[in-house]
Design an enzyme around this catalytic site. Structure first.
Site, mmCIF file in Angstrom:
data_model
loop_
_atom_site.group_PDB
_atom_site.id
_atom_site.type_symbol
_atom_site.label_atom_id
_atom_site.label_comp_id
_atom_site.label_asym_id
_atom_site.label_seq_id
_atom_site.Cartn_x
_atom_site.Cartn_y
_atom_site.Cartn_z
ATOM 1 N N CYS A 93 -2.547 1.329 -9.502
ATOM 2 C CA CYS A 93 -2.834 -0.301 -9.243
ATOM 3 C C CYS A 93 -4.291 -0.400 -9.433
ATOM 4 C CB CYS A 93 -2.333 -0.770 -7.767
ATOM 5 S SG CYS A 93 -0.697 -0.942 -7.780
ATOM 6 N N ARG A 97 0.885 -1.225 -0.049
ATOM 7 C CA ARG A 97 -0.044 0.059 0.110
ATOM 8 C C ARG A 97 1.011 1.272 0.070
ATOM 9 N NH1 ARG A 97 -2.825 -1.261 5.239
ATOM 10 N NH2 ARG A 97 -0.853 -2.156 5.790
#
Length: 445
Positions: free
Chosen positions: A269, A160
């Protein structure tokens, strides 16, 4: 055991530094000389909390470092050095298509495999279409002088942005797709420290390992888009999506995370991963299984236009022409300088194209935003961005913005009107300072 990392972008640079932190000798490779030179000085080309400090702790030649991490452009040196080779190259969305561009992965495999003349393990970490690992394993077997002694495994990444160092050193799970006990044993050795600290180690086949990342991102995108769809309903019905999210979040089958309505997700992403997933499902003849992802994508993109309309409505419903709009946030999420597919910049750009005088401020994303949207106005601080503004749009949930003094901002704004595109500000705090507060999905809040 020695480790190499092929590709030193966001994923690769983080993985290389983390492997050195875990005690391994690491050699990173990239084909871009400027990137190698920068990393060799202990610098990173992106903002990621803690990464540069970790890099400088281990890069050879930096005073006080362990010297466990070096960088090169030589494929033969990498092949000779490494026992485990991690593929961390980019897999962007193809231009004009939903499908994933595998050209960088394919080129890396072609360049590396022909130098592999002894037993080793090649480990894919890039997010790829399911079926890629089978194809690449066959290609490595065909090209590598070491033949069957050169194996492939797949170990998807779950980083992340803003938490990448933590996610690498203390992952919430480690997934490995392997075809032999030897490959599993080597990867257990690589990840011995996080496994010992409690990280689950999931062993599976190639297709399942490849599907984990895209499945996880698709589920996350679905959850975000669900609450954004509920925000649309709340707008129409006069409900409060924040209270709705709080109520359903108490159900432990649902949970509270990622139930904050706003202008949607972006970045490098989630959007491209769900689109590539749809494209690959179509190639496999399973496109009906993922048709819901088209609506997820549509809901997400629709939020940006709805934020623009909310701003127009707040300004009286007419044209943006000549109106001054302050935009707080440029990156797609806080604690990052990544502006790829940023909802915040998309909203700012739409308003600008419709005649608004837009001024943007972001704590870390200003340089990247200027390169992508050079015609927008930019300020050096939040207060400078707000100066003279008819409306303030809060579009990236940086802590700095949550801690702003609304009274001080009110002194410089032309009108005390704030639109919270992330439902992250404290409405009462702003209202006490004389601001009209409005957020998506909360017309009566």
């Amino acid at each position: 055991m020695k480790i190499t990392v092929i590709g030193t972008g966001y994923l690769g640079a983080t993985h290389a530094a983390a492997m050195a932190e875990l005690g391994f000798e690491v050699l990173g490779l990239d084909v871009v000389p400027e990137k190698i030179e920068m990393l060799g000085r202990g610098r990173v080309p992106m903002f990621e909390p803690g990464l540069e400090d970790l890099l400088r702790k281990h890069v050879a030649g930096i005073e006080g470092s362990t010297g466990r991490l070096r960088f090169t452009m030589d494929w033969a040196e990498v092949a000779e050095f490494g026992d485990v080779h991690f593929l961390c190259v980019n897999t962007p969305q193809k231009h004009g298509e939903y499908a994933c561009d595998m050209s960088y992965v394919d080129a890396a495999v072609e360049s590396l495999a022909k130098h592999l003349d002894r037993p080793c393990l090649v480990v894919g970490k890039s997010t790829v279409p399911v079926g890629s690992a089978d194809r690449l394993a066959a290609r490595i077997l065909e090209l590598a002088p070491g033949g069957g002694e050169v194996e492939l495994a797949w170990n998807p990444e779950f980083l992340r942005e803003g938490l990448a160092v933590r996610d690498t050193l203390h992952p919430d799970r480690i997934v490995v797709g392997v075809r032999s006990e030897r490959a599993e044993r080597l990867l257990r050795e690589v990840y011995a420290a996080p496994i010992a600290a409690g990280s689950p180690f999931v062993v599976t086949d190639f297709p399942t390992a490849e599907l984990v990342k895209t499945s996880a991102n698709s589920f996350l995108a679905t959850k975000i888009s669900f609450i954004n769809a509920m925000a649309e309903v709340c707008e129409a019905a006069g409900g409060d999506v924040a209270k709705l999210a709080e109520a359903i979040g108490h159900d432990d089958r649902i949970g509270r995370k990622f139930l904050r309505a706003g202008i949607g997700f972006g970045g490098g992403c989630l959007p491209k991963d769900i689109r590539a997933f749809m494209a690959r499902a179509g190639e496999l003849g399973a496109d009906q299984a993922l048709t819901f992802l088209r609506e997820i994508d549509s809901i997400n993109m629709r939020q940006r236009g709805q934020m623009v309309e909310l701003a127009r409505e707040a300004l009286g419903g007419g044209s943006f022409l000549g109106r001054r709009v302050a935009v707080l946030g440029a990156t797609f999420k806080p604690d990052s300088d990544d502006v790829r597919d940023s909802p915040a910049l998309n909203v700012a750009g739409q308003i600008h194209l419709q005649g608004g005088q837009v001024t943007v401020y972001d704590p870390k994303g200003m340089d990247n935003a200027r390169r992508l949207f050079p015609t927008l106005g930019y300020a050096d601080s939040a207060i400078d961005a707000v100066r003279g503004a008819d409306v303030v749009l809060h579009l990236t949930e940086w802590r700095e913005f949550r801690e702003l003094d609304p009274a001080a901002l009110g002194e410089v704004a032309a009108a005390r009107l704030v639109l919270d595109g992330r439902n992250a500000l404290d409405p009462e705090l702003w209202r006490r300072a004389g601001w009209t507060y409005r957020a998506m999905g909360r017309p009566t809040a």
